[in-house]
Design a protein around this motif. Structure first.
Motif, short mmCIF file in Angstrom:
data_model
loop_
_atom_site.label_atom_id
_atom_site.label_comp_id
_atom_site.label_asym_id
_atom_site.label_seq_id
_atom_site.Cartn_x
_atom_site.Cartn_y
_atom_site.Cartn_z
N ALA A 50 -29.75 69.51 88.13
CA ALA A 50 -29.28 68.61 89.18
C ALA A 50 -30.39 68.36 90.21
CB ALA A 50 -28.04 69.20 89.86
N LEU A 51 -31.12 69.41 90.57
CA LEU A 51 -32.21 69.28 91.55
C LEU A 51 -33.31 68.39 91.00
CD1 LEU A 51 -32.99 70.29 94.35
CD2 LEU A 51 -34.13 72.24 93.28
N TYR A 52 -33.58 68.53 89.71
CA TYR A 52 -34.59 67.68 89.06
C TYR A 52 -34.15 66.21 89.09
CZ TYR A 52 -37.45 65.68 85.29
OH TYR A 52 -38.30 64.90 84.55
N GLU A 53 -32.88 65.96 88.77
CA GLU A 53 -32.38 64.58 88.78
C GLU A 53 -32.40 64.00 90.18
OE1 GLU A 53 -32.06 62.99 86.16
OE2 GLU A 53 -31.91 64.56 84.64
N LEU A 54 -32.16 64.84 91.19
CA LEU A 54 -32.28 64.38 92.58
C LEU A 54 -33.70 63.90 92.86
CD1 LEU A 54 -30.20 67.05 94.52
CD2 LEU A 54 -29.84 64.58 94.61
N GLY A 55 -34.69 64.67 92.40
CA GLY A 55 -36.09 64.28 92.58
C GLY A 55 -36.41 62.98 91.86
N ARG A 56 -35.87 62.83 90.65
CA ARG A 56 -36.11 61.60 89.89
C ARG A 56 -35.48 60.39 90.60
NH1 ARG A 56 -38.18 60.48 84.77
NH2 ARG A 56 -36.14 59.86 84.00
N ASN A 57 -34.30 60.59 91.14
CA ASN A 57 -33.66 59.50 91.88
C ASN A 57 -34.49 59.13 93.11
OD1 ASN A 57 -31.53 59.09 90.16
ND2 ASN A 57 -30.07 60.30 91.32
N ALA A 58 -35.05 60.13 93.78
CA ALA A 58 -35.91 59.86 94.95
C ALA A 58 -37.13 59.06 94.52
CB ALA A 58 -36.32 61.18 95.61
N LEU A 59 -37.69 59.37 93.36
CA LEU A 59 -38.82 58.59 92.86
C LEU A 59 -38.42 57.14 92.62
CD1 LEU A 59 -40.61 60.92 90.25
CD2 LEU A 59 -41.47 60.20 92.47
N ARG A 60 -37.24 56.96 92.03
CA ARG A 60 -36.77 55.59 91.76
C ARG A 60 -36.61 54.80 93.05
NH1 ARG A 60 -33.38 58.60 88.09
NH2 ARG A 60 -34.04 58.24 85.93
N GLU A 61 -36.23 55.50 94.11
CA GLU A 61 -36.05 54.84 95.41
C GLU A 61 -37.35 54.79 96.21
OE1 GLU A 61 -33.00 57.21 97.14
OE2 GLU A 61 -31.45 56.56 95.73
N GLU A 62 -38.46 55.22 95.57
CA GLU A 62 -39.80 55.23 96.18
C GLU A 62 -39.86 56.09 97.43
OE1 GLU A 62 -41.43 51.32 96.59
OE2 GLU A 62 -40.95 50.75 94.53
N LYS A 63 -39.10 57.17 97.45
CA LYS A 63 -39.16 58.15 98.53
C LYS A 63 -40.03 59.31 98.07
CE LYS A 63 -34.48 56.90 100.08
NZ LYS A 63 -33.07 57.38 100.22
N MET A 64 -41.35 59.10 98.11
CA MET A 64 -42.29 60.04 97.52
C MET A 64 -42.26 61.41 98.21
SD MET A 64 -43.33 58.31 95.08
CE MET A 64 -43.45 56.62 94.54
N GLY A 65 -42.17 61.40 99.52
CA GLY A 65 -42.14 62.67 100.26
C GLY A 65 -40.93 63.50 99.91
N GLU A 66 -39.78 62.85 99.85
CA GLU A 66 -38.55 63.57 99.49
C GLU A 66 -38.61 64.08 98.06
OE1 GLU A 66 -33.78 62.60 98.95
OE2 GLU A 66 -35.00 61.31 100.26
N ALA A 67 -39.14 63.24 97.15
CA ALA A 67 -39.26 63.66 95.75
C ALA A 67 -40.16 64.88 95.63
CB ALA A 67 -39.81 62.50 94.92
N GLU A 68 -41.29 64.86 96.33
CA GLU A 68 -42.22 65.99 96.26
C GLU A 68 -41.55 67.27 96.76
OE1 GLU A 68 -46.44 67.43 98.27
OE2 GLU A 68 -46.05 65.27 98.03
N LYS A 69 -40.82 67.16 97.85
CA LYS A 69 -40.12 68.33 98.40
C LYS A 69 -39.12 68.90 97.39
CE LYS A 69 -37.19 69.70 102.30
NZ LYS A 69 -36.49 69.22 103.52
N LEU A 70 -38.37 68.02 96.74
CA LEU A 70 -37.37 68.47 95.75
C LEU A 70 -38.03 69.12 94.54
CD1 LEU A 70 -35.06 65.33 96.00
CD2 LEU A 70 -34.35 67.66 96.53
N PHE A 71 -39.13 68.55 94.07
CA PHE A 71 -39.81 69.15 92.91
C PHE A 71 -40.43 70.49 93.28
CE2 PHE A 71 -40.38 64.55 91.39
CZ PHE A 71 -39.26 64.63 90.57
#
Length: 460
Positions: A136-157
């Motif tokens: 689930a945490l990985y999919e959250l990061g992928r969704n952040a990437l799709r929304e171009e929220k790079m900072g949030e995606a990096e934090k989640l990964f």
């Protein structure tokens, strides 16, 4: 008295019937895709599931129908089924995760992320739940990437470094943002867990190029040629595959593949003709696949007339690739015109680097009496087979094949170059250098051989 009893019974029956009618009418009817948009075999396969849902209205049957639709890519319709499961069984985490996936697939990433957050915050500490939370945490990061929220995606990964796909996505993100040195630390740690990983080696190669270390980049490029897929980058969609294979045309493909072992060639031919006829008016790539399988079966039975008929059907569909052309060449040869077969076969060979294609061309040329040309094609076949073994990291087999290629056609510079690659991978540095020199003797402008001779061995 009897009349009164009959009246009471009639009233009770009417009440019972009314109750059953209201209950049946209250059951939701599954929303299905337009029949014209569905593969006819899939539309036929799911009818029992639709009927079962209408009869039982239980969570298990709704889940099965949803998964069948999911397997064929009908995400919105599958989502409705999973929402029905959740209504009947509110505690179903599986239904929630399926809904989140459908939302993600249909571009509703924000709603999808809300569900994944709930799944990630589960108080369950079992091993299975922990794996589900990482997913689930990985999919959250992928969704952040799709929304171009790079900072949030990096934090989640970064929160999920125990999950290799998350580690890969973070490394990729670091390289994209010019932090190759930091990425290399993660990549090297990951390669200790999954040596020979295609995806991590690709990232390592990019990172070395970004840092300017061309020598290590060259070493990684050599390893890439023998790398394998070892980590799933889309683990969230892996669960779909079994559902896809259970229904529609894919089910028929699987059944046919099982029958191959025990059926005679004429029986397989009849089975293929039947499947092709069923798909006649369906916009499916499977018809092309089955026609190619039919060609193969007809070729094994030595039926040139039928082969040419099947080739024509493929040509009518706009398909005239190397495989189709080679079957046409072989059928022409079987009918006695080996010179025309050679012309067609050469054209097919020029379109493909597949070893088996050039072996077939070699056989045709031999039948046409072109012995020398056949030998050159045989050498090419051995060279291509050698590189297949090389890429699969089977270096002993690769060396055996390339030796055969060099023996038949010692004037081919590429055979010497590729023998050098194999020797280099085996750790035979001097032998490799000698082979690269032999390549340059025959082709002085061979750039990759020159590069190999100019690169000094790495100290590490």
């Amino acid at each position: 008295m009897i009349v009164r009893a009959i009246a009471v019974i009639l009233v009770l029956e009417l009440v019972a019937c009314g109750y059953l009618f209201v209950q049946r009418a209250a059951r939701p009817v599954p929303m299905l895709p337009e029949k014209t948009l569905m593969n006819p075999l899939f539309a036929e396969d799911i009818q029992p599931l639709v009927k079962q849902v209408a009869q039982t209205n239980n969570a298990y049957d709704w889940m099965r129908l949803g998964e069948a639709l999911l397997g064929q890519g009908y995400y919105s319709h599958a989502e409705l089924c999973f929402r029905r499961v959740l209504k009947l069984m509110p505690e179903s985490r599986l239904a929630e995760s399926r809904i989140a996936y459908c939302l993600e697939r249909t571009g509703r990433t924000e709603q999808s992320s809300e569900i994944y957050r709930e799944l990630n915050n589960s108080p369950d500490f079992s091993r299975e739940a922990k794996r589900e939370q990482m997913q689930a945490l990985y999919e959250l990061g992928r969704n952040a990437l799709r929304e171009e929220k790079m900072g949030e995606a990096e934090k989640l990964f970064r929160q999920n470094l125990g999950f290799l796909p998350a580690r890969y996505q973070l490394s990729k993100l670091l390289i994209r943002t010019d932090r190759a040195d930091e990425a290399l630390t993660l990549i090297n740690e990951s390669l200790q867990q999954v040596p020979g990983s295609l995806k991590f080696l690709e990232l390592q190669h990019r990172a070395f190029q970004q840092t300017g270390d061309l020598e290590l980049a060259e070493q990684t490029a050599q390893l890439l040629e023998r790398a394998q897929h070892t980590i799933p980058l889309h683990p969230g969609s892996n669960f779909i595959e079994p559902f896809r294979l259970q229904y529609g045309i894919d089910r028929h493909v699987e059944e046919f593949n099982r029958k191959i072992r025990n059926r005679s060639l004429p029986e397989l031919e009849l089975e293929l003709v039947k499947l092709i006829d069923q798909l006649n008016d369906s916009p499916s790539t499977h018809r092309q696949i089955f026609l190619m399988r039919l060609l193969e079966v007809q070729h094994q039975q030595q039926l040139p007339r039928k082969m040419l008929e099947t080739v024509q059907k493929l040509n009518n569909m706009g398909i005239n690739n190397a495989d189709v052309l080679m079957y046409r060449a072989e059928a022409t040869g079987m009918r006695g015109d080996w010179n025309q077969a050679a012309i067609l076969g050469r054209r097919a060979g020029s379109m493909s680097k597949a070893a088996d294609m050039h072996q077939r061309l070699s056989d045709i040329l031999l039948q046409a009496g072109k012995t020398e040309e056949s030998q050159l094609e045989q050498a090419l076949t051995y060279r291509l087979e050698a590189m297949e073994y090389y890429r699969a990291d089977k270096l002993a087999e690769a060396l055996d094949k390339i030796e055969l290629a060099v023996k038949i056609n010692p004037d081919d510079p590429q055979s010497w170059y590729e023998r050098g690659l194999i020797q280099e991978a085996r750790g035979e540095r001097k032998a490799a250098q000698s082979d690269f020199q032999e390549c340059l003797k025959r082709a002085p402008l061979h750039g990759r051989a020159r590069q190999k001779l100019s690169v000094e061995p790495a100290t590490n």
